[in-house]
Design a protein around this motif. Structure first.
Motif, PDB file in Angstrom:
ATOM      1  N   ALA A  72     -40.017 -35.904  -9.856  1.00 22.80           N
ATOM      2  CA  ALA A  72     -40.905 -37.161 -10.480  1.00 22.80           C
ATOM      3  C   ALA A  72     -41.291 -37.028 -11.846  1.00 22.80           C
ATOM      4  O   ALA A  72     -41.428 -38.094 -12.385  1.00 22.80           O
ATOM      5  CB  ALA A  72     -42.069 -37.257  -9.452  1.00 22.80           C
ATOM      6  N   LYS A  81     -39.589 -44.309 -10.776  1.00 22.18           N
ATOM      7  CA  LYS A  81     -40.910 -43.344 -10.460  1.00 22.18           C
ATOM      8  C   LYS A  81     -41.241 -43.752  -8.661  1.00 22.18           C
ATOM      9  O   LYS A  81     -41.539 -42.721  -8.259  1.00 22.18           O
ATOM     10  CB  LYS A  81     -41.957 -43.729 -11.145  1.00 22.18           C
ATOM     11  CG  LYS A  81     -42.199 -43.154 -12.447  1.00 22.18           C
ATOM     12  CD  LYS A  81     -43.340 -43.627 -13.115  1.00 22.18           C
ATOM     13  CE  LYS A  81     -43.402 -42.766 -14.292  1.00 22.18           C
ATOM     14  NZ  LYS A  81     -43.548 -41.270 -14.297  1.00 22.18           N
ATOM     15  N   VAL A  82     -40.864 -44.731  -8.161  1.00 16.58           N
ATOM     16  CA  VAL A  82     -41.151 -45.299  -6.938  1.00 16.58           C
ATOM     17  C   VAL A  82     -40.354 -44.441  -6.055  1.00 16.58           C
ATOM     18  O   VAL A  82     -40.682 -43.972  -4.862  1.00 16.58           O
ATOM     19  CB  VAL A  82     -40.869 -46.835  -6.710  1.00 16.58           C
ATOM     20  CG1 VAL A  82     -41.176 -46.994  -5.107  1.00 16.58           C
ATOM     21  CG2 VAL A  82     -42.313 -47.373  -7.411  1.00 16.58           C
ATOM     22  N   PRO A  85     -41.080 -39.668  -5.589  1.00 17.83           N
ATOM     23  CA  PRO A  85     -42.561 -39.107  -5.551  1.00 17.83           C
ATOM     24  C   PRO A  85     -42.593 -37.654  -5.561  1.00 17.83           C
ATOM     25  O   PRO A  85     -41.694 -36.837  -5.179  1.00 17.83           O
ATOM     26  CB  PRO A  85     -42.763 -39.608  -4.421  1.00 17.83           C
ATOM     27  CG  PRO A  85     -41.510 -39.705  -3.305  1.00 17.83           C
ATOM     28  CD  PRO A  85     -40.623 -40.049  -4.369  1.00 17.83           C
ATOM     29  N   TRP A 109     -47.523 -40.635  -5.645  1.00 23.50           N
ATOM     30  CA  TRP A 109     -46.912 -41.389  -6.849  1.00 23.50           C
ATOM     31  C   TRP A 109     -48.191 -41.510  -7.852  1.00 23.50           C
ATOM     32  O   TRP A 109     -49.072 -42.025  -7.595  1.00 23.50           O
ATOM     33  CB  TRP A 109     -46.420 -42.914  -6.587  1.00 23.50           C
ATOM     34  CG  TRP A 109     -45.470 -43.031  -5.622  1.00 23.50           C
ATOM     35  CD1 TRP A 109     -44.029 -42.863  -5.992  1.00 23.50           C
ATOM     36  CD2 TRP A 109     -45.456 -42.952  -4.042  1.00 23.50           C
ATOM     37  NE1 TRP A 109     -43.472 -43.126  -4.754  1.00 23.50           N
ATOM     38  CE2 TRP A 109     -44.317 -43.077  -3.654  1.00 23.50           C
ATOM     39  CE3 TRP A 109     -46.410 -43.064  -3.337  1.00 23.50           C
ATOM     40  CZ2 TRP A 109     -44.086 -43.032  -2.290  1.00 23.50           C
ATOM     41  CZ3 TRP A 109     -46.226 -42.877  -2.058  1.00 23.50           C
ATOM     42  CH2 TRP A 109     -44.931 -42.864  -1.565  1.00 23.50           C
TER      43      TRP A 109
END
Length: 195
Positions: A72, A81-82, A85, A109
């Motif tokens: 991440a 980014k989603v 995590p 997140w």
């Protein structure tokens, strides 16, 4: 001192679940020996912000460890980014007889607002030792032992390692259990150290 319900058979289930979660997360993140196992450690305390039957007395010392098995920290762009995590696992301990002890885990997140300020969202599950049904005791009635848990945080980074965040968290069974769903809602402060 912990309540007597914490010392019963539920204690063994909760401890076994916690050990399994922490061991699994440690294995998942130890693929690269040169990287630290833990990405971040946070500790602090929360207090109940529920009202009526949802109110718990006392404070809840908490510790949460974060792992980064999906990279991440190196994700670029919103979609990446989603999809990448961090993983978190932790526990909170009740200091009052009508408080609920929890062991929890899930995904987190975060997003940088500025170089120093960040926001974070997390979702997962929790196992607790609270009352399931109305037995006349004070405190929330939670319906089932395993519940959903979500949290939101806003924080400030002092440097590359230390941060402080304000958090609000909620746990409930989403009415999927045959029983009450008072839920747990808490807010507090967490001091973090990123490795």
């Amino acid at each position: 001192m912990l309540s007597s319900t914490w010392l019963g058979s539920r204690d063994r289930v909760v401890r076994s679940t916690a050990i399994s979660v922490l061991f699994g997360c440690a294995l998942a993140t130890s693929v690269h020996a040169e990287e630290p196992i833990f990405d971040e450690l946070r500790f602090g305390a929360t207090t109940s912000i529920g009202d009526g039957d949802n109110q718990e007395d006392g404070v809840f010392p908490s510790v949460t460890v974060f792992f980064d098995p999906f990279g991440a920290d190196n994700a670029g762009g919103f979609v990446e980014k989603v999809l990448r995590p961090r993983v978190h696992a932790g526990a909170s301990i009740a200091t009052a007889s009508n408080g609920v002890n929890q062991i929890y885990g899930g995904f987190s997140w975060d997003a940088d607002i500025t170089e120093r300020f960040f926001v974070e969202l997390g979702a997962g599950a929790t196992v607790h030792d609270g009352d399931l049904n109305d037995d006349g005791a004070s405190g929330p009635k939670l319906g089932c032992r395993l519940m959903f848990r979500e949290y939101a945080a806003a924080g400030f980074r002092f440097d590359d390692h230390w941060n402080l965040s304000a958090t609000v968290e909620h746990s409930s069974n989403a009415n999927l259990c045959n029983g009450p769903n008072d839920g747990l809602t808490r807010a507090g402060l967490m001091l973090g150290y990123k490795f």
